[in-house]
Design a protein around this motif. Structure first.
Motif: not given
Length: 307
Positions: A137-143
């Motif tokens: 989730i965190m990976h994608e929220l940075m995008h």
């Protein structure tokens, strides 16, 4: 929050005072986004996030995660180990689509859809290990954070103007992903660089994934070595990768703030990582060398996150 007076050094790293959350809620509203109720989707994660089945075609055959226990573990584990990260997720994530994690292969992706324009929708792997789901989730929220600011689009991370950086899109730079043979994207013939905008997207996303995972190490002795294995895989690249960004980026004033925040987050994370690694080594040296344990978990860590 007044978007014209933003401190961009504080918008990527999750902030204990919620500064980043307040900024992105204001920015999404300014962009015309309206959060809506979705009655057909149950709400989990502090009853704030709708859990749905929206996903792009390439995930059509993935099996949805329907285990309520896994969501409960994600909530309780994240709230304990990484409360600042958890707060960011519950406030900014508009829909979560979770899929089963099979054979240790982790996957995550963004899922923009015309059915819910402007929503932050994430697909991620789900297991009984809350660190796996949270880091996806965190990976994608940075995008999502970068895209919402206009730093790239869902179609291409390179679709960005000069509001933050003015780099030539044809010039390649060292990439935390594609410059390494074990993580380069499968269509690449050999390790290679990427345009600066893509390098920054990837760097922020894997820094976030590593930082979120590291928070679980003191709280999960059974999985501490596995967590450190994942964290080591990406953290050992941060010095080299950050120096390449710092040397190659051509930032605007806003971009300088953004990069300053990434630099601060990098140093903070590396201090925490090295302290955790030393503590783990000290606790393991009577059994077997921790470095050997960590190496084996690194070799088993395969992330299919889109960088």
């Amino acid at each position: 929050m007044e978007c014209s007076s933003v401190d961009y050094s504080r918008v990527l790293q999750p902030q204990a005072d919620g500064y980043d959350v307040a900024f992105f809620l204001a920015l999404k509203k300014a962009n015309g986004f309206v959060r809506r109720a979705i009655p057909e989707m149950p709400r989990m994660l502090d009853r704030q996030v709708p859990i749905g089945g929206w996903r792009p075609q390439r995930f059509a055959l993935e099996v949805p995660s329907e285990s309520a226990t896994h969501y409960d573990l994600l909530e309780s584990g994240s709230r304990l180990a990484a409360p600042v990260f958890f707060n960011m997720v519950t406030r900014l994530l508009d829909v979560l689509t979770a899929i089963e994690c099979h054979d240790g292969i982790e996957k995550s992706a963004l899922c923009p859809t015309a059915r819910y324009p402007g929503a932050w929708i994430v697909i991620t792997s789900m297991t009984d290990d809350p660190a796996i789901a949270l880091r996806g989730i965190m990976h994608e929220l940075m995008h999502q954070k970068l895209i919402t600011m206009g730093f790239g689009t869902h179609a291409s991370f390179l679709d960005t103007g000069d509001e933050f950086i003015a780099n030539d899109q044809q010039r390649l730079h060292h990439s935390i992903v594609n410059s390494y043979a074990d993580t380069m994207q499968p269509y690449m013939p050999a390790p290679i660089g990427r345009p600066m905008a893509a390098c920054i997207h990837a760097y922020a996303s894997f820094l976030a994934a590593a930082a979120a995972t590291l928070k679980f190490v003191p709280h999960d002795a059974r999985r501490a070595a596995a967590h450190l294995g994942f964290v080591s895989k990406w953290s050992e690249r941060l010095d080299e990768s950050w120096k390449a960004i710092a040397a190659g980026a051509q930032p605007s004033a806003k971009g300088e703030q953004l990069l300053r925040g990434l630099e601060y987050w990098t140093h903070e994370h590396l201090r925490e990582y090295r302290a955790s690694l030393a503590a783990f080594d000290a606790g393991s040296n009577r059994q077997q060398p921790a470095s050997g344990m960590i190496t084996r978990f690194i070799e088993r860590s395969h992330a299919d996150h889109r960088p």
